[in-house]
Design a protein around this motif. Structure first.
Motif, PDB file in Angstrom:
ATOM      1  N   TYR A   1     -46.919 -14.906 -17.853  1.00 56.76           N
ATOM      2  CA  TYR A   1     -46.365 -15.070 -16.492  1.00 56.76           C
ATOM      3  C   TYR A   1     -47.340 -14.522 -15.452  1.00 56.76           C
ATOM      4  N   PHE A   2     -46.772 -13.713 -14.505  1.00 59.83           N
ATOM      5  CA  PHE A   2     -47.578 -12.797 -13.718  1.00 59.83           C
ATOM      6  C   PHE A   2     -47.059 -11.413 -14.073  1.00 59.83           C
ATOM      7  N   PRO A   3     -47.873 -10.382 -13.917  1.00 62.19           N
ATOM      8  CA  PRO A   3     -47.392  -9.061 -14.313  1.00 62.19           C
ATOM      9  C   PRO A   3     -46.238  -8.583 -13.420  1.00 62.19           C
TER      10      PRO A   3
ATOM     11  N   GLU B   1     -35.647  -8.190  -1.869  1.00 65.73           N
ATOM     12  CA  GLU B   1     -35.653  -7.926  -3.302  1.00 65.73           C
ATOM     13  C   GLU B   1     -36.659  -8.794  -4.060  1.00 65.73           C
ATOM     14  N   THR B   2     -36.829 -10.029  -3.626  1.00 65.80           N
ATOM     15  CA  THR B   2     -37.717 -10.942  -4.352  1.00 65.80           C
ATOM     16  C   THR B   2     -38.361 -11.945  -3.392  1.00 65.80           C
ATOM     17  N   ALA B   3     -39.379 -12.614  -3.888  1.00 62.70           N
ATOM     18  CA  ALA B   3     -39.958 -13.722  -3.125  1.00 62.70           C
ATOM     19  C   ALA B   3     -38.938 -14.844  -2.992  1.00 62.70           C
ATOM     20  N   SER B   4     -38.095 -15.008  -4.011  1.00 67.66           N
ATOM     21  CA  SER B   4     -37.064 -16.050  -3.934  1.00 67.66           C
ATOM     22  C   SER B   4     -36.169 -15.826  -2.719  1.00 67.66           C
ATOM     23  N   ALA B   5     -35.721 -14.592  -2.533  1.00 68.84           N
ATOM     24  CA  ALA B   5     -34.860 -14.266  -1.396  1.00 68.84           C
ATOM     25  C   ALA B   5     -35.632 -14.451  -0.090  1.00 68.84           C
TER      26      ALA B   5
ATOM     27  N   ILE C   1     -45.446 -26.187  -6.417  1.00 70.80           N
ATOM     28  CA  ILE C   1     -44.733 -25.070  -5.814  1.00 70.80           C
ATOM     29  C   ILE C   1     -43.769 -24.417  -6.809  1.00 70.80           C
ATOM     30  N   HIS C   2     -43.436 -23.160  -6.556  1.00 66.79           N
ATOM     31  CA  HIS C   2     -42.558 -22.398  -7.447  1.00 66.79           C
ATOM     32  C   HIS C   2     -41.107 -22.878  -7.353  1.00 66.79           C
ATOM     33  N   SER C   3     -40.398 -22.780  -8.459  1.00 64.66           N
ATOM     34  CA  SER C   3     -39.005 -23.265  -8.506  1.00 64.66           C
ATOM     35  C   SER C   3     -38.087 -22.526  -7.531  1.00 64.66           C
ATOM     36  N   SER C   4     -38.502 -21.341  -7.065  1.00 64.69           N
ATOM     37  CA  SER C   4     -37.660 -20.606  -6.109  1.00 64.69           C
ATOM     38  C   SER C   4     -37.508 -21.398  -4.807  1.00 64.69           C
ATOM     39  N   ILE C   5     -38.444 -22.311  -4.552  1.00 62.89           N
ATOM     40  CA  ILE C   5     -38.331 -23.110  -3.329  1.00 62.89           C
ATOM     41  C   ILE C   5     -37.262 -24.189  -3.508  1.00 62.89           C
TER      42      ILE C   5
ATOM     43  N   PHE D   1     -50.187 -19.702  -1.314  1.00 63.57           N
ATOM     44  CA  PHE D   1     -51.429 -18.956  -1.487  1.00 63.57           C
ATOM     45  C   PHE D   1     -51.376 -18.392  -2.901  1.00 63.57           C
ATOM     46  N   GLY D   2     -51.732 -19.254  -3.851  1.00 62.74           N
ATOM     47  CA  GLY D   2     -51.660 -18.876  -5.260  1.00 62.74           C
ATOM     48  C   GLY D   2     -50.418 -19.438  -5.914  1.00 62.74           C
ATOM     49  N   THR D   3     -50.553 -20.629  -6.531  1.00 67.94           N
ATOM     50  CA  THR D   3     -49.407 -21.202  -7.234  1.00 67.94           C
ATOM     51  C   THR D   3     -49.186 -20.455  -8.548  1.00 67.94           C
ATOM     52  N   THR D   4     -47.998 -20.614  -9.108  1.00 71.98           N
ATOM     53  CA  THR D   4     -47.670 -19.876 -10.325  1.00 71.98           C
ATOM     54  C   THR D   4     -48.406 -20.440 -11.539  1.00 71.98           C
ATOM     55  N   SER D   5     -48.532 -21.755 -11.612  1.00 72.51           N
ATOM     56  CA  SER D   5     -49.202 -22.330 -12.776  1.00 72.51           C
ATOM     57  C   SER D   5     -50.671 -21.943 -12.839  1.00 72.51           C
TER      58      SER D   5
ATOM     59  N   VAL E   1     -45.493 -19.116   4.175  1.00 68.53           N
ATOM     60  CA  VAL E   1     -46.517 -19.022   3.131  1.00 68.53           C
ATOM     61  C   VAL E   1     -45.990 -18.201   1.957  1.00 68.53           C
ATOM     62  N   ASP E   2     -45.975 -18.833   0.788  1.00 69.42           N
ATOM     63  CA  ASP E   2     -45.582 -18.151  -0.450  1.00 69.42           C
ATOM     64  C   ASP E   2     -46.859 -17.620  -1.110  1.00 69.42           C
ATOM     65  N   ALA E   3     -47.068 -16.314  -0.948  1.00 72.36           N
ATOM     66  CA  ALA E   3     -48.254 -15.669  -1.522  1.00 72.36           C
ATOM     67  C   ALA E   3     -47.805 -14.620  -2.540  1.00 72.36           C
ATOM     68  N   ALA E   4     -46.710 -14.945  -3.257  1.00 71.48           N
ATOM     69  CA  ALA E   4     -46.007 -13.952  -4.087  1.00 71.48           C
ATOM     70  C   ALA E   4     -46.971 -13.108  -4.919  1.00 71.48           C
ATOM     71  N   TYR E   5     -47.865 -13.772  -5.637  1.00 70.82           N
ATOM     72  CA  TYR E   5     -48.779 -13.015  -6.499  1.00 70.82           C
ATOM     73  C   TYR E   5     -50.120 -12.761  -5.805  1.00 70.82           C
TER      74      TYR E   5
ATOM     75  N   PHE F   1     -45.275 -11.690   0.041  1.00 73.89           N
ATOM     76  CA  PHE F   1     -46.011 -11.358  -1.179  1.00 73.89           C
ATOM     77  C   PHE F   1     -45.299 -10.197  -1.864  1.00 73.89           C
ATOM     78  N   ASN F   2     -45.539 -10.085  -3.170  1.00 75.15           N
ATOM     79  CA  ASN F   2     -44.767  -9.130  -3.974  1.00 75.15           C
ATOM     80  C   ASN F   2     -45.604  -7.952  -4.458  1.00 75.15           C
ATOM     81  N   PRO F   3     -45.507  -6.803  -3.809  1.00 70.03           N
ATOM     82  CA  PRO F   3     -46.139  -5.598  -4.388  1.00 70.03           C
ATOM     83  C   PRO F   3     -45.603  -5.313  -5.795  1.00 70.03           C
ATOM     84  N   HIS F   4     -44.417  -5.850  -6.110  1.00 76.10           N
ATOM     85  CA  HIS F   4     -43.886  -5.633  -7.463  1.00 76.10           C
ATOM     86  C   HIS F   4     -44.571  -6.521  -8.507  1.00 76.10           C
ATOM     87  N   LYS F   5     -45.509  -7.356  -8.055  1.00 81.85           N
ATOM     88  CA  LYS F   5     -46.249  -8.141  -9.043  1.00 81.85           C
ATOM     89  C   LYS F   5     -47.645  -7.585  -9.309  1.00 81.85           C
ATOM     90  N   TRP F   6     -48.311  -7.113  -8.249  1.00 79.38           N
ATOM     91  CA  TRP F   6     -49.726  -6.767  -8.472  1.00 79.38           C
ATOM     92  C   TRP F   6     -50.182  -5.633  -7.547  1.00 79.38           C
TER      93      TRP F   6
HETATM   94  C1  LIG Z   1     -43.339 -15.104  -9.003  1.00 79.14           C
HETATM   95  C2  LIG Z   1     -43.366 -16.109  -7.929  1.00 79.14           C
HETATM   96  C3  LIG Z   1     -42.241 -16.338  -7.133  1.00 79.14           C
HETATM   97  C4  LIG Z   1     -40.906 -15.705  -7.394  1.00 79.14           C
HETATM   98  O1  LIG Z   1     -40.940 -14.324  -7.246  1.00 79.14           O
HETATM   99  P1  LIG Z   1     -39.600 -13.466  -7.325  1.00 79.14           P
HETATM  100  O2  LIG Z   1     -39.952 -12.240  -6.547  1.00 79.14           O
HETATM  101  O3  LIG Z   1     -39.366 -13.203  -8.769  1.00 79.14           O
HETATM  102  O4  LIG Z   1     -38.511 -14.247  -6.707  1.00 79.14           O
HETATM  103  C5  LIG Z   1     -42.364 -17.224  -6.080  1.00 79.14           C
HETATM  104  N1  LIG Z   1     -43.525 -17.857  -5.822  1.00 79.14           N
HETATM  105  C6  LIG Z   1     -44.621 -17.673  -6.585  1.00 79.14           C
HETATM  106  C7  LIG Z   1     -45.891 -18.395  -6.240  1.00 79.14           C
HETATM  107  C8  LIG Z   1     -44.574 -16.792  -7.669  1.00 79.14           C
HETATM  108  O5  LIG Z   1     -45.663 -16.618  -8.419  1.00 79.14           O
END
Ligand SMILES: *Cc1c(COP(=O)(O)O)cnc(C)c1O
Length: 476
Positions: free
Chosen positions: A79-81, A138-142, A179-183, A234-238, A261-265, A290-295
């Motif tokens: 996944y991502f960390p 709480e999350t990028a999804s939210a 794009i990520h499924s959260s969208i 900005f950085g797809t999940t795949s 902009v979804d720059a989650a990771y 972006f998610n500090p909880h990822k990286w």
């Molecule tokens: C991980 C990820 C998300 C979802 O992150 P959550 O915080 O778990 O909702 C959304 N977009 C991208 C690009 C991701 O890599």
């Protein structure tokens, strides 16, 4: 629990935690369990009487631990960390000990003011301009859902909040097919309808094709749809692909689209100034997550959501019944109005501990090392017969596959072979990877970005990959 027992058990907990930090590589990264293996060991009815501490802890060690996937294991490269670091863990124990619920300033002034400060630090750290203000979600999804709700209410002058979507034209949301499924999920929840999420094809590097995007918007306008929002990755999940944010900003401006902009990771890597030119155009977004909880070494959950128009944001969410009015409402950020939930955890504390313990320099060094290891691995693979690196490697994610010489003309057989390689690797317990599809190719993803990831962890993983491939390679 009486105080003397709390004191005693706190020490035992600390020992347990330190042991786990020290010995994590002794576990299998993926547990060897089948569905229901854990549940079967748990009573189907709740305990009626108090149980003693020792039996609870024993069951934790004997039943729960064998069913844990060890995300902080040095062989976890799937996944991502999910971040974790000692300063963050300790801050989380303080947060839990305080047990404060931080919905408004009044309910914990320090929590609100620390969140305000740490988000301002993060804004500077990733080089976003001053007209962005951050809040922890709480999350990028939210965060993405919130962005779409802002878009919806801005476009309809808050009519949908009041009257629902009745009578509105069908709104359209645009994003790339990577794009990520959260969208998709956010589009559903926002009531926009998943059929109205227009997925735009990608170029060879898996970034959005902006020519196709413009054409899709034009076609929608001709067909009576109402373009609403554009989401750039900005950085797809795949494959960590980067959309051209400069061009997306231009298109968003041309068609008055809300630009998120979804720059989650990969947004975490913007802490490195040399990465920032890859994100040119991000400064023109309406919102960024972006998610500090990822990286960024901060425990889940901690998603940093930045918006330009905080007034729009709070207008979307603010409802103030009498019991929530406070004397300071006009002087402070009441974060209950900045997102979906009313009750809020004190999440800024762990971020504060992490930012101070490592400093910007320490965080930059770690992320920069991770990227270097990723590039090293990609270079190794490119030099090794049969391996193919399938997408550009700009960060620490490598998408690869192996083409056995006997079957390399047979696309289906190649995909099946790589799936088998992945299955076999994950069975080992030493390494955990995940796969994805890019176009019609099945590829294996490898990404290592734990707080203490070392080059030798990647070297070990590479050895295991080669060994597994050798074992499975069809000979005749
Ligand atoms: C991980 C990820 C998300 C979802 O992150 P959550 O915080 O778990 O909702 C959304 N977009 C991208 C690009 C991701 O890599």
């Amino acid at each position: 629990m009486d105080n003397s027992l709390i004191r005693e058990k706190a020490h035992e907990m600390a020992e347990w935690m330190a042991d786990y930090f020290e010995n994590i590589d002794q576990y299998r990264v993926l547990p060897d369990v089948q569905p229901s293996d854990i549940k079967r060991q748990l009573p189907s009815e709740p305990p009626q009487h108090p149980e003693i501490w020792e039996t609870i802890m024993k069951d934790f060690n004997d039943i729960i631990m064998p069913g844990i996937t060890h995300w902080q294991h040095p062989g976890f490269m799937a996944y991502f960390p999910a971040s974790r670091s000692a300063p963050s863990v300790f801050a989380e124990t303080l947060t839990a000990t305080l047990g404060a619920q931080c919905m408004v300033w009044y309910t914990s002034p320090a929590a609100e003011e620390l969140e305000d400060r740490t988000m301002e630090w993060l804004r500077q750290m990733i080089g976003l301009p001053k007209d962005f203000t951050g809040v922890i979600q709480e999350t990028a999804s939210a965060s993405t859902l919130i962005a779409l709700l802002m878009a919806r209410e801005k476009k309809t002058d808050f009519d949908v909040n009041k009257k629902g979507l009745y009578g509105q034209p069908p709104f359209r949301v645009y994003a790339s097919e990577q794009i990520h499924s959260s969208i998709n999920k956010a589009v559903r929840i926002a009531g926009l309808g998943e059929d109205h999420l227009v997925l735009i094809p990608c170029l060879d590097d898996f970034a959005i094709d902006t020519v196709a995007l413009r054409a899709a918007i034009e076609a929608d306008l001709r067909n009576g749809f109402q373009p609403l929002a554009l989401i750039g990755a900005f950085g797809t999940t795949s494959s960590a692909a980067l959309d051209n944010l400069e061009e997306l900003a231009q298109i968003a401006g041309d068609y008055q689209l809300f630009f998120h902009v979804d720059a989650a990771y990969c947004g975490n890597a913007l802490v490195l100034p040399e990465i920032r030119e890859l994100a040119n155009g991000i400064e023109r977004a309406d919102s960024v997550v972006f998610n500090p909880h990822k990286w960024m070494f901060t425990n889940f959950d901690c998603s940093a959501f930045f918006v330009k128009d905080t007034h729009l944001l709070t207008q979307v969410f603010s409802i103030t019944p009498a019991y929530l009015k406070t004397p300071q409402d006009l002087l402070v950020h009441n974060y209950r109005d900045w997102g979906i939930q009313l009750g809020r955890r004190f999440r800024a504390l762990k971020l504060w501990f992490v930012l101070r313990y490592y400093g910007v320099k320490g965080i930059q060094e770690k992320i920069s090392n991770h990227i270097e290891y990723g590039k090293w691995l990609a270079a190794e693979m490119r030099q090794t017969e049969g391996y193919e690196v399938v997408a550009p490697v700009l960060f620490n994610l490598v998408c690869f596959r192996y083409l056995p010489s006997k079957i390399k003309g047979n696309a289906e057989a190649v995909n099946a072979f790589n799936q088998e390689v992945l299955r076999k690797i994950n069975e080992s317990g030493d390494l955990f990877l995940t796969g994805t599809t890019l176009g019609d190719q099945y590829v294996i993803r490898i990404v290592a970005g734990q707080t203490d990831t070392k080059k030798e962890d990647l070297e070990k993983a590479w050895k295991l990959i080669k060994k597994t491939v050798n074992q499975l390679e069809p000979t005749d």
